[in-house]
Design a protein around this motif. Structure first.
Motif, short mmCIF file in Angstrom:
data_model
loop_
_atom_site.label_atom_id
_atom_site.label_comp_id
_atom_site.label_asym_id
_atom_site.label_seq_id
_atom_site.Cartn_x
_atom_site.Cartn_y
_atom_site.Cartn_z
N LYS A 48 42.94 48.66 41.97
CA LYS A 48 42.55 47.30 41.56
C LYS A 48 43.72 46.34 41.68
O LYS A 48 43.59 45.20 42.11
N THR A 49 44.88 46.82 41.24
CA THR A 49 46.09 46.00 41.32
C THR A 49 46.27 45.48 42.74
O THR A 49 46.61 44.31 42.95
N SER A 50 46.07 46.37 43.70
CA SER A 50 46.27 46.01 45.10
C SER A 50 45.18 45.05 45.59
O SER A 50 45.44 44.21 46.46
N GLY A 51 43.97 45.19 45.05
CA GLY A 51 42.89 44.27 45.43
C GLY A 51 43.29 42.84 45.11
O GLY A 51 43.17 41.92 45.93
N LEU A 52 43.79 42.65 43.90
CA LEU A 52 44.22 41.31 43.49
C LEU A 52 45.43 40.87 44.33
O LEU A 52 45.51 39.73 44.79
N TRP A 53 46.35 41.80 44.50
CA TRP A 53 47.56 41.52 45.29
C TRP A 53 47.17 40.94 46.65
O TRP A 53 47.65 39.89 47.08
N ARG A 54 46.25 41.64 47.31
CA ARG A 54 45.86 41.25 48.66
C ARG A 54 45.22 39.86 48.67
O ARG A 54 45.54 39.02 49.52
N GLN A 55 44.34 39.64 47.68
CA GLN A 55 43.64 38.35 47.60
C GLN A 55 44.64 37.20 47.41
O GLN A 55 44.57 36.18 48.10
#
Ligand code: IPM
Ligand code: MG
Length: 354
Positions: free
Chosen positions: A194-201
């Motif tokens: 999830k952390t990476s999902g936000l990071w990418r966005q």
């Protein structure tokens, strides 16, 4: 004459040897370019634990906070392995980074021509990567603890990134890319975390302000593979604290040795922390064999980023390059037909080339 106050954390292991090398180099730069560098020792790490019972005494931290910038060698050693987490030497390093709010860690990995044959990769050429590692967030600084769970005792560390943390590090990366080859690879694990999902966005949102920069997303496992397969494809890499820690060690080996990689830990002020990316290397400490180049190049980064002394920083980088081209090699860079020299001799030769 301009005057700069530098706090020096010599630390443990090879830390004292490599920081004194960098101080001598700065001394020479001062003489040559008419600057005064004033050094104040700040005792941090295992040696601070030995002396004061804690790795980061307030007084040592204050010296850093009152300086114009901080030069650091390395902290840690096997004799501290049994200590509780809060007393470990590494806490000092993380504590200084956090207290100084140094959110951006820049770790350039560039292949010097002279070291092409020391590089373990078969087709190494044109490796010039800037790893931009988020430094005061992520799993390093999330909630952590011990508890009891289904499988018995559990240790846990929470990985979390807030959008403002991602935004500022992304801006750092895009701005660096604009001054380089215009490419950013954002490394995450968005297929799982999830952390990476936000990071990418957030990285993509910020990218809208930097249309001249090319952005790609790379999953961290693939990034590790690509770094070994073809490191020359990367310009700026931006990633979180843990992935950045791992990938920067990997990138260092791509250019020959971890002994030559400097780093700058910075924020929006001019006060930063400049340190080699290697550790305290206790097994070679005190033997005059450590490579001082990573710390010397960290001092060069300090001149450029903290003091706006580009010509002086360039002069150090050129001297290192010349010295390597002249065949000077410490043990970590050993190459057939070239004699291995020690820390002090390498330092002297670099100074002579300034
Ligand atoms: C680094 C080091 C540190 C880190 C350790 C010593 C805490 O490995 O600077 O890369 O993990 O950040
Ligand atoms: Mg590391």
């Amino acid at each position: 004459m301009s005057k700069f106050h530098i706090a020096v954390i010599q630390g443990d292991g090879i830390g004292p040897e490599v920081t004194s090398a960098a101080m001598q180099v700065l001394q020479k730069i001062g003489e040559r370019y008419n600057h005064a560098f004033e050094f104040t020792q700040s005792v941090c790490g295992g040696c601070a634990y030995d002396r004061y019972g804690e790795p980061l005494p307030q007084e040592s931290l204050d010296i850093c906070l009152q300086s114009d910038s901080v030069l650091l060698g390395a902290v840690g050693g096997p004799q501290y392995d049994g200590l509780p987490y809060e007393k470990r030497p590494e806490r000092a390093l993380l504590g200084v980074r956090k207290a100084m709010e140094l959110y951006a860690n820049l770790r350039p990995a560039k292949l010097f021509d002279a070291l092409a044959s020391v590089c373990p990769l078969k087709h190494a050429a044109n490796i010039d990567i800037m790893v931009v590692r988020e430094l005061i967030g992520g799993i390093y600084f999330g909630e952590k603890g011990m508890r009891t769970g289904k499988y018995g005792r559990e240790g846990y560390d929470v990985m979390c990134y807030g959008e403002l943390e991602v935004e500022r590090i992304a801006r750092t990366a895009f701005e660096l890319a604009q001054k380089r080859r215009g490419k950013v690879a954002s490394i995450d694990k968005a297929n799982v975390l999830k952390t990476s999902g936000l990071w990418r966005q957030v990285v993509h949102d910020v990218h809208a302000d930097y249309a001249d920069v090319q952005l790609e997303d790379v999953l961290v496992d693939n990034a590790a593979m690509q770094l070994v397969r073809d490191p020359s494809q990367f310009d700026v890499i931006v990633t979180g604290n843990l992935f950045g820690d791992i990938l920067s060690d990997l990138a260092s080996q791509c250019v020959g040795s971890i002994g030559i990689l400097p780093s700058a830990s910075i924020n929006d002020t001019t006060r930063g922390l400049y340190e080699p990316i290697h550790g305290s290397a206790p097994s070679i400490a005190g033997k005059d064999i450590a490579n001082p180049i990573a710390t010397i190049l960290s001092a060069a980064m300090m001149l450029k980023y903290a003091f706006n002394l580009s010509a002086e920083g360039d002069a150090i980088e050129r001297a290192v390059e010349t010295t390597l081209a002249q065949g000077a090699r410490t043990a970590d860079l050993a190459q057939d037909g070239l004699p291995v020299i020690g820390t002090r001799e390498m330092t002297e030769r670099i100074i002579r080339n300034i």
